[in-house]
Design an enzyme around this catalytic site. Structure first.
Site, PDB file in Angstrom:
ATOM      1  N   GLU A  24       0.841  -1.206   0.000  1.00 25.37           N
ATOM      2  CA  GLU A  24       0.000   0.000   0.000  1.00 25.37           C
ATOM      3  C   GLU A  24       0.871   1.248   0.000  1.00 25.37           C
ATOM      4  O   GLU A  24       1.961   1.244   0.590  1.00 25.37           O
ATOM      5  CB  GLU A  24      -0.856   0.021   1.276  1.00 25.37           C
ATOM      6  N   ASP A  25       0.365   2.311  -0.610  1.00 23.89           N
ATOM      7  CA  ASP A  25       1.087   3.584  -0.557  1.00 23.89           C
ATOM      8  C   ASP A  25       0.972   4.218   0.830  1.00 23.89           C
ATOM      9  O   ASP A  25       1.961   4.611   1.433  1.00 23.89           O
ATOM     10  CB  ASP A  25       0.574   4.552  -1.650  1.00 23.89           C
TER      11      ASP A  25
ATOM     12  N   ASP B  13      -4.468   5.560   5.960  1.00 18.09           N
ATOM     13  CA  ASP B  13      -5.056   6.782   6.524  1.00 18.09           C
ATOM     14  C   ASP B  13      -6.150   6.370   7.519  1.00 18.09           C
ATOM     15  O   ASP B  13      -5.871   6.134   8.689  1.00 18.09           O
ATOM     16  CB  ASP B  13      -5.591   7.629   5.369  1.00 18.09           C
TER      17      ASP B  13
ATOM     18  N   PHE C 104      -2.341  16.078   3.816  1.00 13.95           N
ATOM     19  CA  PHE C 104      -2.524  15.433   2.507  1.00 13.95           C
ATOM     20  C   PHE C 104      -1.211  15.470   1.732  1.00 13.95           C
ATOM     21  O   PHE C 104      -0.629  16.533   1.539  1.00 13.95           O
ATOM     22  CB  PHE C 104      -3.635  16.117   1.711  1.00 13.95           C
TER      23      PHE C 104
ATOM     24  N   ARG D 199       1.793  12.185  -9.275  1.00 18.48           N
ATOM     25  CA  ARG D 199       2.287  10.839  -8.989  1.00 18.48           C
ATOM     26  C   ARG D 199       3.760  10.702  -9.363  1.00 18.48           C
ATOM     27  O   ARG D 199       4.479   9.885  -8.794  1.00 18.48           O
ATOM     28  CB  ARG D 199       1.500   9.787  -9.785  1.00 18.48           C
TER      29      ARG D 199
HETATM   30  P1  5GP Z   1      -7.694   4.724   3.870  1.00 20.14           P
HETATM   31  O1  5GP Z   1      -8.674   3.685   3.416  1.00 20.14           O
HETATM   32  O2  5GP Z   1      -6.644   4.177   4.817  1.00 20.14           O
HETATM   33  O3  5GP Z   1      -8.396   5.926   4.432  1.00 20.14           O
HETATM   34  O4  5GP Z   1      -6.995   5.306   2.623  1.00 20.14           O
HETATM   35  C1  5GP Z   1      -6.188   4.582   1.815  1.00 20.14           C
HETATM   36  C2  5GP Z   1      -6.064   5.238   0.477  1.00 20.14           C
HETATM   37  O5  5GP Z   1      -6.476   6.616   0.496  1.00 20.14           O
HETATM   38  C3  5GP Z   1      -4.634   5.256   0.048  1.00 20.14           C
HETATM   39  O6  5GP Z   1      -4.280   4.062  -0.614  1.00 20.14           O
HETATM   40  C4  5GP Z   1      -4.584   6.480  -0.857  1.00 20.14           C
HETATM   41  O7  5GP Z   1      -4.946   6.134  -2.156  1.00 20.14           O
HETATM   42  C5  5GP Z   1      -5.622   7.416  -0.267  1.00 20.14           C
HETATM   43  N1  5GP Z   1      -4.992   8.434   0.611  1.00 20.14           N
HETATM   44  C6  5GP Z   1      -5.038   8.503   1.957  1.00 20.14           C
HETATM   45  N2  5GP Z   1      -4.341   9.558   2.414  1.00 20.14           N
HETATM   46  C7  5GP Z   1      -3.836  10.165   1.315  1.00 20.14           C
HETATM   47  C8  5GP Z   1      -2.984  11.308   1.127  1.00 20.14           C
HETATM   48  O8  5GP Z   1      -2.534  12.007   2.046  1.00 20.14           O
HETATM   49  N3  5GP Z   1      -2.667  11.598  -0.173  1.00 20.14           N
HETATM   50  C9  5GP Z   1      -3.123  10.879  -1.236  1.00 20.14           C
HETATM   51  N4  5GP Z   1      -2.732  11.274  -2.447  1.00 20.14           N
HETATM   52  N5  5GP Z   1      -3.914   9.804  -1.091  1.00 20.14           N
HETATM   53  C10 5GP Z   1      -4.259   9.447   0.179  1.00 20.14           C
END
Ligand code: 5GP
Length: 179
Positions: free
Chosen positions: A103-104, A107, A156, A169
């Site tokens: 995963e990147d 959050d 963010f 990206r």
């Molecule tokens: P989660 O389900 O944990 O809230 O979010 C996971 C996904 O939300 C990540 O794989 C990513 O694609 C997106 N995401 C969450 N935080 C960020 C952020 O700070 N920047 C970006 N570009 N994407 C985010």
């Protein structure tokens, strides 16, 4: 923190390229130390993990399979909708494989939680998780990746695979985006 902005007043470098590259090597060593030197099926979550995945699989060395899962949850904004949807399934079965979900960023944790259960349903030998970035300040599900590159504040970020409206990206570093 660097003041380099790449000419864009909205972005500020948070993690420079060299630190990312060094950490990716360390993560690969940690992962190999745990999984061993046998085959690993790396499963990258599209699109945000594609650059991290490319660097990580080369650092892992040894036998590695590359798979991808398409997931959408953001729809181009800066906040999660909380809905995880699989838009592209795995191309091959993973039954009996030692899997690594790549995963990147974590959050709210909703995506990783959902995908871990999704993969476990396919009867792999094991599932481990790695996230380049962890933003623990915004969790909705109690989950932490097994391996984390960097823990960052609740801001963010873009770059190194992460986007804002499909842009940024391609930045080689991680930057905070402030409109
Ligand atoms: P989660 O389900 O944990 O809230 O979010 C996971 C996904 O939300 C990540 O794989 C990513 O694609 C997106 N995401 C969450 N935080 C960020 C952020 O700070 N920047 C970006 N570009 N994407 C985010």
């Amino acid at each position: 923190m660097s003041a380099i902005s790449h000419g864009d007043p909205n972005i500020r470098v948070l993690i420079p390229e060299e630190r990312i590259q060094a950490r990716v090597q360390e993560l690969a060593s940690e992962i190999r130390a745990e999984i061993g030197h046998g085959p690993i099926t790396c499963i990258g979550v599209l699109k945000g993990s594609f650059i991290f995945m490319a660097d990580l699989v080369r650092a892992l060395g040894g036998p590695v399979r590359c798979e991808f899962l398409g997931v959408s949850s953001y729809h181009g904004g800066t906040r999660s909708t909380g809905v995880v949807r699989i838009s592209e399934d795995l191309r091959h079965p993973i039954e009996g494989h030692h899997c690594l979900l790549v995963e990147d960023i974590v959050d709210t944790g909703l995506t990783m939680d959902y995908l871990r259960h999704f993969l476990e349903g396919r009867k792999p030998a094991s599932v481990r998780t790695v996230a380049l970035l962890d933003k623990p300040g915004h969790r909705e599900v109690e989950i932490t990746a097994d391996h984390v590159g960097f823990t960052i504040p609740d801001e963010f970020v873009v770059g190194y695979g992460l986007d804002l409206g499909e842009l940024y990206r391609n930045l080689p570093f991680i930057a905070v985006y402030t409109p």
